[in-house]
Write a protein that holds these residues in place. Structure first.
Motif, PDB file in Angstrom:
ATOM      1  N   MET A 198      30.513  35.208  45.010  1.00 58.98           N
ATOM      2  CA  MET A 198      31.965  35.321  44.934  1.00 58.98           C
ATOM      3  C   MET A 198      32.393  36.007  43.649  1.00 58.98           C
ATOM      4  O   MET A 198      33.279  36.873  43.665  1.00 58.98           O
ATOM      5  CB  MET A 198      32.593  33.924  45.017  1.00 58.98           C
ATOM      6  N   VAL A 199      31.786  35.644  42.549  1.00 61.02           N
ATOM      7  CA  VAL A 199      32.140  36.233  41.257  1.00 61.02           C
ATOM      8  C   VAL A 199      31.865  37.735  41.242  1.00 61.02           C
ATOM      9  O   VAL A 199      32.702  38.534  40.804  1.00 61.02           O
ATOM     10  CB  VAL A 199      31.366  35.534  40.120  1.00 61.02           C
ATOM     11  N   ILE A 200      30.703  38.141  41.736  1.00 62.95           N
ATOM     12  CA  ILE A 200      30.311  39.549  41.675  1.00 62.95           C
ATOM     13  C   ILE A 200      30.991  40.385  42.757  1.00 62.95           C
ATOM     14  O   ILE A 200      31.526  41.475  42.480  1.00 62.95           O
ATOM     15  CB  ILE A 200      28.781  39.689  41.788  1.00 62.95           C
ATOM     16  N   LEU A 201      31.018  39.896  43.994  1.00 67.32           N
ATOM     17  CA  LEU A 201      31.594  40.680  45.086  1.00 67.32           C
ATOM     18  C   LEU A 201      33.095  40.875  44.922  1.00 67.32           C
ATOM     19  O   LEU A 201      33.639  41.897  45.350  1.00 67.32           O
ATOM     20  CB  LEU A 201      31.291  40.016  46.431  1.00 67.32           C
ATOM     21  N   SER A 202      33.766  39.902  44.291  1.00 66.30           N
ATOM     22  CA  SER A 202      35.220  40.022  44.120  1.00 66.30           C
ATOM     23  C   SER A 202      35.585  41.100  43.107  1.00 66.30           C
ATOM     24  O   SER A 202      36.754  41.474  42.992  1.00 66.30           O
ATOM     25  CB  SER A 202      35.816  38.679  43.688  1.00 66.30           C
ATOM     26  N   VAL A 203      34.614  41.618  42.371  1.00 64.33           N
ATOM     27  CA  VAL A 203      34.869  42.744  41.471  1.00 64.33           C
ATOM     28  C   VAL A 203      35.164  44.007  42.274  1.00 64.33           C
ATOM     29  O   VAL A 203      36.065  44.786  41.933  1.00 64.33           O
ATOM     30  CB  VAL A 203      33.654  42.990  40.542  1.00 64.33           C
ATOM     31  N   TYR A 204      34.442  44.194  43.382  1.00 57.24           N
ATOM     32  CA  TYR A 204      34.501  45.444  44.124  1.00 57.24           C
ATOM     33  C   TYR A 204      35.162  45.330  45.502  1.00 57.24           C
ATOM     34  O   TYR A 204      35.625  46.340  46.045  1.00 57.24           O
ATOM     35  CB  TYR A 204      33.082  45.989  44.305  1.00 57.24           C
ATOM     36  N   LEU A 205      35.177  44.143  46.065  1.00 58.66           N
ATOM     37  CA  LEU A 205      35.726  43.954  47.411  1.00 58.66           C
ATOM     38  C   LEU A 205      37.091  43.270  47.345  1.00 58.66           C
ATOM     39  O   LEU A 205      37.408  42.596  46.375  1.00 58.66           O
ATOM     40  CB  LEU A 205      34.756  43.134  48.265  1.00 58.66           C
ATOM     41  N   ARG A 206      37.896  43.450  48.389  1.00 60.64           N
ATOM     42  CA  ARG A 206      39.258  42.917  48.406  1.00 60.64           C
ATOM     43  C   ARG A 206      39.527  42.169  49.706  1.00 60.64           C
ATOM     44  O   ARG A 206      38.918  42.452  50.744  1.00 60.64           O
ATOM     45  CB  ARG A 206      40.295  44.055  48.288  1.00 60.64           C
ATOM     46  N   GLN A 207      40.459  41.221  49.635  1.00 57.83           N
ATOM     47  CA  GLN A 207      41.002  40.585  50.829  1.00 57.83           C
ATOM     48  C   GLN A 207      42.510  40.510  50.657  1.00 57.83           C
ATOM     49  O   GLN A 207      43.004  39.690  49.882  1.00 57.83           O
ATOM     50  CB  GLN A 207      40.418  39.191  51.058  1.00 57.83           C
ATOM     51  N   ARG A 208      43.201  41.358  51.329  1.00 60.70           N
ATOM     52  CA  ARG A 208      44.640  41.482  51.132  1.00 60.70           C
ATOM     53  C   ARG A 208      45.349  40.151  51.369  1.00 60.70           C
ATOM     54  O   ARG A 208      45.151  39.489  52.388  1.00 60.70           O
ATOM     55  CB  ARG A 208      45.210  42.545  52.080  1.00 60.70           C
ATOM     56  N   GLY A 209      46.177  39.764  50.397  1.00 62.11           N
ATOM     57  CA  GLY A 209      46.969  38.549  50.512  1.00 62.11           C
ATOM     58  C   GLY A 209      46.296  37.288  50.031  1.00 62.11           C
ATOM     59  O   GLY A 209      46.924  36.235  49.980  1.00 62.11           O
ATOM     60  N   SER A 210      45.025  37.360  49.663  1.00 59.16           N
ATOM     61  CA  SER A 210      44.311  36.157  49.223  1.00 59.16           C
ATOM     62  C   SER A 210      44.350  36.025  47.706  1.00 59.16           C
ATOM     63  O   SER A 210      44.085  36.998  46.992  1.00 59.16           O
ATOM     64  CB  SER A 210      42.852  36.197  49.672  1.00 59.16           C
ATOM     65  N   PRO A 211      44.656  34.832  47.189  1.00 63.21           N
ATOM     66  CA  PRO A 211      44.624  34.626  45.742  1.00 63.21           C
ATOM     67  C   PRO A 211      43.210  34.646  45.182  1.00 63.21           C
ATOM     68  O   PRO A 211      43.023  34.662  43.966  1.00 63.21           O
ATOM     69  CB  PRO A 211      45.264  33.244  45.559  1.00 63.21           C
ATOM     70  N   GLU A 212      42.210  34.643  46.048  1.00 65.55           N
ATOM     71  CA  GLU A 212      40.830  34.744  45.601  1.00 65.55           C
ATOM     72  C   GLU A 212      40.392  36.194  45.429  1.00 65.55           C
ATOM     73  O   GLU A 212      39.249  36.456  45.056  1.00 65.55           O
ATOM     74  CB  GLU A 212      39.894  34.045  46.597  1.00 65.55           C
TER      75      GLU A 212
END
Length: 227
Positions: A198-212
């Motif tokens: 989660m920490v690494i993938l959230s640098v490059y990937l997105r989920q529109r509308g999610s606070p994560e």
């Protein structure tokens, strides 16, 4: 909007995950009961009722070992993110804000707002307790769950020992058994992998509308912002 619908809308995240938890626990109980009885028959023993299985050490240890690993994940994550940073991740604080931050940033003491918790306006042990309450409770649940796993685990282990005409072991001796650490570490590694991903993938990937996730258009190096 009616009162009930408004309450459900405002608490939908907690309600949905609470219901999913109950359904998963019920499913685990039913599937575990069927699997346990299959093993009983294979071993030439009589199957047991659902009630007997749900009160058995086998069911308790399976539940407790999952709970303790989940609360270990949250406890470590809550405490580690106070000081540790990850450039580009919304799971990290901004790079210039490591540590426990100032009273102004944390809205405590003279900087408390009208809607702040009462203890946020105090000093001494009450403010210290409130300031660390999430980590303390999560860590406490982890410790209790791990203790429950060890107690249920030694009971289940000794049942197997006796069924194979082997001597039972004490609780202290069980803590050095491969069975205990196999149950523990197979859950720890999966939880730590999930956090790492989660920490690494959230640098490059997105989920529109999610606070994560970061906003879709935010740069990969943007740190500590949420969508």
């Amino acid at each position: 909007m009616s009162g009930a619908r408004r309450v459900l809308r405002e608490h939908a995240l907690g309600v949905v995950f609470g219901v999913l938890f109950v359904l998963a626990l019920v499913g685990q109980g039913l599937a575990g009961h069927a699997d346990f009885n299959q093993q009983q028959v294979t071993d030439g023993l009589l199957p047991v009722s659902l009630g007997r299985y749900l009160t058995s050490a086998d069911f308790a240890v399976d539940v407790a070992e999952n709970w303790q690993s989940e609360y270990l994940q949250f406890s470590l994550y809550i405490l580690a993110t106070v000081w540790l940073l990850q450039k580009g991740s919304p799971e990290s604080k901004p790079l210039d804000r490591p540590g426990t931050e100032s009273d102004k940033d944390q809205l405590v003491g003279a900087f408390a707002r009208d809607d702040s918790p009462a203890w946020a306006r105090t000093t001494g042990w009450r403010l210290h307790l409130l300031s660390n309450s999430l980590g303390l409770v999560m860590g406490g649940i982890f410790a209790l769950s791990w203790l429950a796993q060890s107690i249920a685990g030694v009971a289940a282990f000794n049942e197997r020992q006796l069924s194979h005409r082997q001597p039972p072991v004490s609780w202290a001796a069980y803590l050095t058994e491969p069975d205990f650490w196999n149950r523990t570490l197979q859950n720890w590694q999966s939880e730590l992998l999930a956090v790492f991903s989660m920490v690494i993938l959230s640098v490059y990937l997105r989920q529109r509308g999610s606070p994560e996730s970061k906003p879709v258009g935010a740069s990969h190096t943007s740190t500590g912002i949420e969508g």
